[in-house]
Design an enzyme around this catalytic site. Structure first.
Site, short mmCIF file in Angstrom:
data_model
loop_
_atom_site.label_atom_id
_atom_site.label_comp_id
_atom_site.label_asym_id
_atom_site.label_seq_id
_atom_site.Cartn_x
_atom_site.Cartn_y
_atom_site.Cartn_z
N LYS A 152 -8.93 5.04 -19.96
CA LYS A 152 -9.25 5.47 -21.32
C LYS A 152 -8.00 5.34 -22.22
O LYS A 152 -7.50 4.27 -22.36
CB LYS A 152 -9.82 6.89 -21.29
CG LYS A 152 -10.86 7.11 -20.16
CD LYS A 152 -12.15 6.33 -20.35
CE LYS A 152 -13.04 6.32 -19.11
NZ LYS A 152 -13.38 7.62 -18.55
N ARG A 173 0.84 -1.21 0.00
CA ARG A 173 0.00 0.00 0.00
C ARG A 173 0.88 1.26 0.00
O ARG A 173 0.58 2.24 -0.66
CB ARG A 173 -0.95 0.01 1.20
CG ARG A 173 -1.70 1.35 1.31
CD ARG A 173 -2.94 1.31 2.18
NE ARG A 173 -2.79 0.57 3.41
CZ ARG A 173 -2.06 0.99 4.46
NH1 ARG A 173 -1.42 2.14 4.43
NH2 ARG A 173 -1.97 0.24 5.54
N ASP A 202 -8.08 17.63 -15.36
CA ASP A 202 -8.35 16.27 -15.82
C ASP A 202 -7.93 16.19 -17.29
O ASP A 202 -8.57 16.77 -18.16
CB ASP A 202 -9.85 15.99 -15.64
CG ASP A 202 -10.22 14.55 -16.00
OD1 ASP A 202 -9.51 13.93 -16.82
OD2 ASP A 202 -11.24 14.06 -15.48
N TYR A 259 -16.69 15.92 -15.90
CA TYR A 259 -17.05 14.50 -15.94
C TYR A 259 -18.11 14.19 -14.87
O TYR A 259 -18.01 14.66 -13.73
CB TYR A 259 -15.78 13.66 -15.72
CG TYR A 259 -16.05 12.18 -15.64
CD1 TYR A 259 -16.38 11.47 -16.78
CD2 TYR A 259 -15.99 11.51 -14.43
CE1 TYR A 259 -16.65 10.11 -16.71
CE2 TYR A 259 -16.25 10.15 -14.35
CZ TYR A 259 -16.58 9.46 -15.50
OH TYR A 259 -16.85 8.11 -15.43
#
Ligand SMILES: *Cc1c(COP(=O)(O)O)cnc(C)c1O
Length: 384
Positions: A201, A52, A176, A104
């Site tokens: 994407k 982590r 973004d 978005y």
């Protein structure tokens, strides 16, 4: 590696620092499929102690995206929304955010249903107009969130103008960059503090991995993001980190091919009798074209267009044979989305229409199929 900093983008994509395994000479980063690390000596702090907090496979990806975006430190998250949520955790209760209005849908949901409960308020503005951004400033404004080109009508924000103004007011800027990728647009060079990606994407590019990336422009922001990533625990898994790097190596080749076809599609749609409007930053009549060309190296591969009515849009979606009819974009296969019933279904109809997201609007993410076949397929679907 010599003066690898000066190399061109295409070379950096292939020679990003971890392309050869130092232990064995293997031609890709090993999958360090481990959750923890043996600490042979307790006297010196280990480089890795727990996945982590750090993992060599994930680290290779994080260094890779930092190099491509020209930032100082990268972070890989479980999804684009995990990266975006993580970045918003830099804010505190009582802070105010200025956000682009056609952000978005997932980011809109985060800001309006989750961060509001943490007493973080957002004003949504039309960021194509700098005066509207300025007018939204409050004494407690701490950050600006930009998405350009926006989705699905591909509106353009002048990034350098917004960041210059933000710096005067000591506001954090986040962008973004999912639609453009660092191949076409490098926001840190335009003054942005944190770049965010849905790597699901174009960066991944194959519709087979869900991932998010963040890049910090400064060491201090990098340090704070590291704390957040480790504290929230929203890391990207080892296998997905590897798979994402596998996809990213071909980013230039894919983006070039995607874009060449997208330009042809946008031109073709503009002349089609069954199409009432086309949105693509590369079209001569696109209102943001000049600004986009100033800050980006290409127009991307997402073309939205209006079929005139919900009935015609649904007809088109049922008749096309090449694209996947789905949410998402940026993959080797073409993807046709229907914002009114998919990404923007939660938005009230009037608000949608105000923003140009009519019932007839569809969004085409142009894949790597032959453009002649894409056009022929669309033509038969539009005419039937
Ligand atoms: C898909 C997308 C996101 C969210 O990413 P996930 O990986 O689905 O969490 C954020 N921003 C944009 C522009 C997107 O297209």
């Amino acid at each position: 590696m010599g003066n690898s900093e000066n190399r061109k983008f295409a070379t950096k994509l292939i020679h990003f620092g971890a392309e050869i395994d130092k232990q064995t000479g293997a031609s890709s980063v090993p999958l360090y499929q481990a959750s923890t690390f043996h600490q042979a000596s307790l006297d010196e702090p280990p480089e890795y102690d727990y996945t982590r907090s750090g993992n060599p496979t994930r680290q290779a990806l994080e260094d890779y995206i930092a190099l491509l975006e020209g930032g100082v430190r990268g972070f890989a998250f479980a999804s684009g929304m995990a990266a975006i949520s993580g970045a918003f955790m830099l804010l505190s209760a009582g802070d105010h955010v200025i956000c682009t209005e056609d952000v978005y849908g997932g980011t809109y949901r985060l800001l309006t249903t989750i961060l509001t409960r943490m007493n973080i308020e957002t004003t949504f503005v039309d960021m194509t107009d700098l005066d509207k951004v300025k007018a939204a400033l409050q004494p407690n404004t701490k950050a600006i969130f930009i998405e350009t080109p926006s989705n699905p009508t591909l509106k353009i924000t002048d990034v350098a103008a917004v960041t210059a103004w933000a710096k005067e007011h000591e506001l954090l800027t986040m962008l973004d960059n999912t639609f453009m990728t660092p191949y076409h647009q490098r926001p840190i060079e335009l003054g942005v503090d944190i770049v965010l990606h849905s790597a699901t994407k174009f960066l991944g590019g194959h519709s087979d991995v869900t991932a998010g990336l963040a890049v910090a422009a400064t060491d201090s922001l990098g340090h704070r993001l590291k704390q957040i990533q480790n504290g929230l625990g929203t890391i990207l898994g080892v296998q997905d980190s590897w798979l994402l790097m596998r996809g990213m190596k071909t980013l230039k080749a894919r983006m070039e091919a995607h874009e060449t076809s997208a330009r042809k599609l946008a031109d073709w749609l503009s002349a089609h009798p069954a199409v009432t409007a086309v949105y693509y930053p590369g079209l001569p009549n696109h209102p943001g074209r000049e600004i986009h060309e100033k800050q980006s190296l290409g127009y991307g591969a997402v073309v939205s267009f209006d079929t005139g009515s919900g009935e015609k849009a649904k007809q088109l979606l049922s008749k096309v044979k090449i694209p996947l009819v789905a949410v998402s974009l940026g993959a080797v296969e073409s993807i046709l989305s229907y914002p009114a019933m998919m990404s923007h279904a939660a938005m009230p109809r009037e608000v949608r229409h105000e923003r140009g997201i009519t019932d007839g609007l569809v969004r085409y993410s142009v894949g790597l199929e032959d453009i002649e076949d894409i056009l022929e397929d669309l033509d038969q679907a539009l005419r039937s």
